[in-house]
Motif scaffolding. Structure first.
Motif, short mmCIF file in Angstrom:
data_model
loop_
_atom_site.label_atom_id
_atom_site.label_comp_id
_atom_site.label_asym_id
_atom_site.label_seq_id
_atom_site.Cartn_x
_atom_site.Cartn_y
_atom_site.Cartn_z
N UNK A 1 5.04 8.61 -1.66
CA UNK A 1 4.30 9.66 -2.38
C UNK A 1 3.65 9.10 -3.64
N UNK A 2 4.28 8.07 -4.22
CA UNK A 2 3.70 7.48 -5.44
C UNK A 2 2.47 6.64 -5.15
N UNK A 3 2.38 6.19 -3.88
CA UNK A 3 1.21 5.38 -3.50
C UNK A 3 0.08 6.27 -2.97
N UNK A 4 0.41 7.52 -2.68
CA UNK A 4 -0.53 8.39 -1.97
C UNK A 4 -1.80 8.65 -2.75
N UNK A 5 -1.67 9.02 -4.02
CA UNK A 5 -2.87 9.23 -4.85
C UNK A 5 -2.49 9.28 -6.32
N UNK B 1 -7.13 1.49 -13.13
CA UNK B 1 -6.14 0.42 -12.90
C UNK B 1 -5.32 0.74 -11.64
N UNK B 2 -4.90 1.99 -11.52
CA UNK B 2 -4.10 2.42 -10.36
C UNK B 2 -4.89 2.23 -9.07
N UNK B 3 -6.11 2.68 -9.07
CA UNK B 3 -6.89 2.64 -7.82
C UNK B 3 -7.29 1.23 -7.42
N UNK B 4 -7.24 0.32 -8.37
CA UNK B 4 -7.55 -1.08 -8.06
C UNK B 4 -6.34 -1.80 -7.48
N UNK B 5 -5.18 -1.56 -8.08
CA UNK B 5 -4.02 -2.40 -7.73
C UNK B 5 -2.90 -1.68 -6.97
N UNK C 1 -7.26 0.19 -0.53
CA UNK C 1 -7.96 0.13 -1.80
C UNK C 1 -9.40 -0.31 -1.65
N UNK C 2 -10.12 -0.24 -2.75
CA UNK C 2 -11.53 -0.59 -2.76
C UNK C 2 -11.74 -2.08 -2.51
#
Length: 435
Positions: A114-118, A185-189, A222-223
């Motif tokens: 769940x922590x990785x979900x969004x 930062x979150x969405x990158x790594x 990820x992107x």
């Protein structure tokens, strides 16, 4: 032939989900529990120069709720299910782990996925955790004797890369962090294709793989792919050309001496050599540094040296806390004399055998717990794409020879640049000023 405990191998399998998440399954039904280890390939060296401390800040933020878990409930739900959890951040990675009863594995995977979900950090969560991190810096670094050593060392050892600052970061950068900054930062790594999930413990592999696909499979990639993320970490470094020495007057009772040399990165042959050498010099009361400076000459109350392995470099550290009336240059000369023994090939076969026996024992001990096994498997997969190093590293230690030690010591300790910090009581500065 009878199998000995050192012959035991960690059995595991590797899998990769469509979103790029790498999975390692290491079943072991010795106890009814499972270690869930999630390693993100991001640490303080990945931070921008004006965003120092984001990786460690994010370690805290990940416990502040997620898409389906309200802020503060991660720990409550975890404890209610009989789980233990924690996390840590280094220069190269951020690692989260959960030790769950085996019948709660599905719950644990849901909780972690769940922590990785969004991205779900709120303004209030960010404000609270900024305060926690700033307070942590005061407690651990600013208000502890010799606590600032790593803060002082970093920019002197590395002047132009992500190792130039400590993992705790910079208070001003942390204060300035906006929600949009940490979201970026979150969405990158914090994406599946930049992570390794390891399960070690009591489970059926087929069912465990089904559950990881159920909970982590829907998470979007990820992107950037991992190669692109690596390229975005520009790393240039150079040897230390000379001795850099700095005197620091601090709230300490006794003078302290701290030194560091650059050595090759973790997983290089020479890193294994230096790991053995530093054990020979300072592990146990009969080791050369301890026996000479603590027992025989009674110059210091404590002394030690060790290696620090990083993804892109390595460091050999040493330190000594002096007894009253002893001069720092006297202690430095003694340390240099003992280091020079290694350069001149005076390490004995008996010392090498003794430390290899210790390493063998240490290796067996580390393989006894699921938490430790999961941590090592994730680490070796993340950095070297070779989780089997958990079984093969011992042989690399056992192959080190006295010639290897002398050659490495000559190359990296003899006449090499180094950084030295001298910590003196503030009163010493006042005396000097009055004179």
């Amino acid at each position: 032939m009878q199998e000995t405990i050192t012959d035991k191998q960690v059995i595991f399998s590797e899998h990769t989900l469509k979103n790029g998440l790498k999975i390692i399954l290491a079943p072991d039904n010795s106890i009814p529990a499972v270690a869930v280890n999630l390693c993100y390939h991001v640490g303080s060296k990945n931070e921008d120069k004006d965003k120092r401390g984001y990786a460690h800040l994010f370690e805290h933020l990940m416990f502040e709720g997620s898409k389906n878990i309200p802020p503060g409930d991660y720990d409550r739900l975890s404890l209610q299910a009989g789980c233990e959890n924690n996390a840590y951040t280094t220069e190269d990675k951020t690692n989260y782990y959960l030790l769950t009863p085996s019948h709660q594995l599905e719950f644990g995977l849901w909780l972690e996925s769940d922590r990785m979900l969004e991205f779900s950090v709120t303004e209030e969560s960010l404000r609270v955790q900024k305060g926690v991190v700033i307070e942590e810096k005061k407690q651990v670094f600013d208000n502890r004797p010799y606590g600032s050593v790593s803060l002082k060392f970093a920019p002197l050892l590395f002047d132009n890369n992500g190792y130039s600052w400590d993992t705790i970061g910079n208070v001003n950068d942390i204060k300035k962090a906006a929600l949009a900054d940490v979201k970026e930062f979150y969405e990158k790594y914090y994406v599946p294709n930049n992570a390794v999930l390891t399960l070690a413990g009591d489970f059926e592999p087929e069912e465990a793989l089904r559950l990881t696909e159920k909970y982590f499979g829907p998470v979007s990639s990820g992107k950037y792919d991992q190669d692109e993320l690596k390229k975005r970490v520009s790393f240039t470094d150079k040897p230390i050309a000379k001795e850099i020495r700095k005197v620091i007057y601090d709230d300490v009772q006794l003078p302290g001496l701290f030194g560091a040399y650059k050595i090759p990165e973790e997983n290089s042959d020479e890193f294994f050599v230096f790991d053995i050498l530093t054990d020979i010099l300072s592990t146990g009361e009969s080791s050369r540094l301890y026996n000479e400076l603590v027992y025989k000459k009674q110059m210091v109350s404590d002394i030690g040296c060790w290696v620090e392995g990083r993804e892109l470099t390595g460091l050999l550290h040493y330190y000594a806390i002096l007894l009253p009336g002893v001069r720092i240059d006297e202690v430095q000369n003694e340390i240099d004399r003992i280091f020079n023994d290694a350069v001149e090939g005076k390490i004995t076969e008996r010392e090498l055998t003794k430390i290899k026996n210790r390493i063998e024992t240490r290796n067996i001990y580390r393989l006894q717990t699921n938490l430790s096994k999961a941590d090592m498997l994730s680490h070796f997969k993340t950095f070297y794409n070779t989780p089997g190093m958990i079984n093969s590293n011992l042989s690399r230690y056992m192959s080190v020879t006295l010639d290897d030690i002398q050659n490495a010591a000559k190359k990296y300790l003899s006449g090499s640049g180094r950084v030295i910090l001298e910590y003196l009581p503030k009163e010493e500065k006042n005396k000097f000023s009055k004179n």
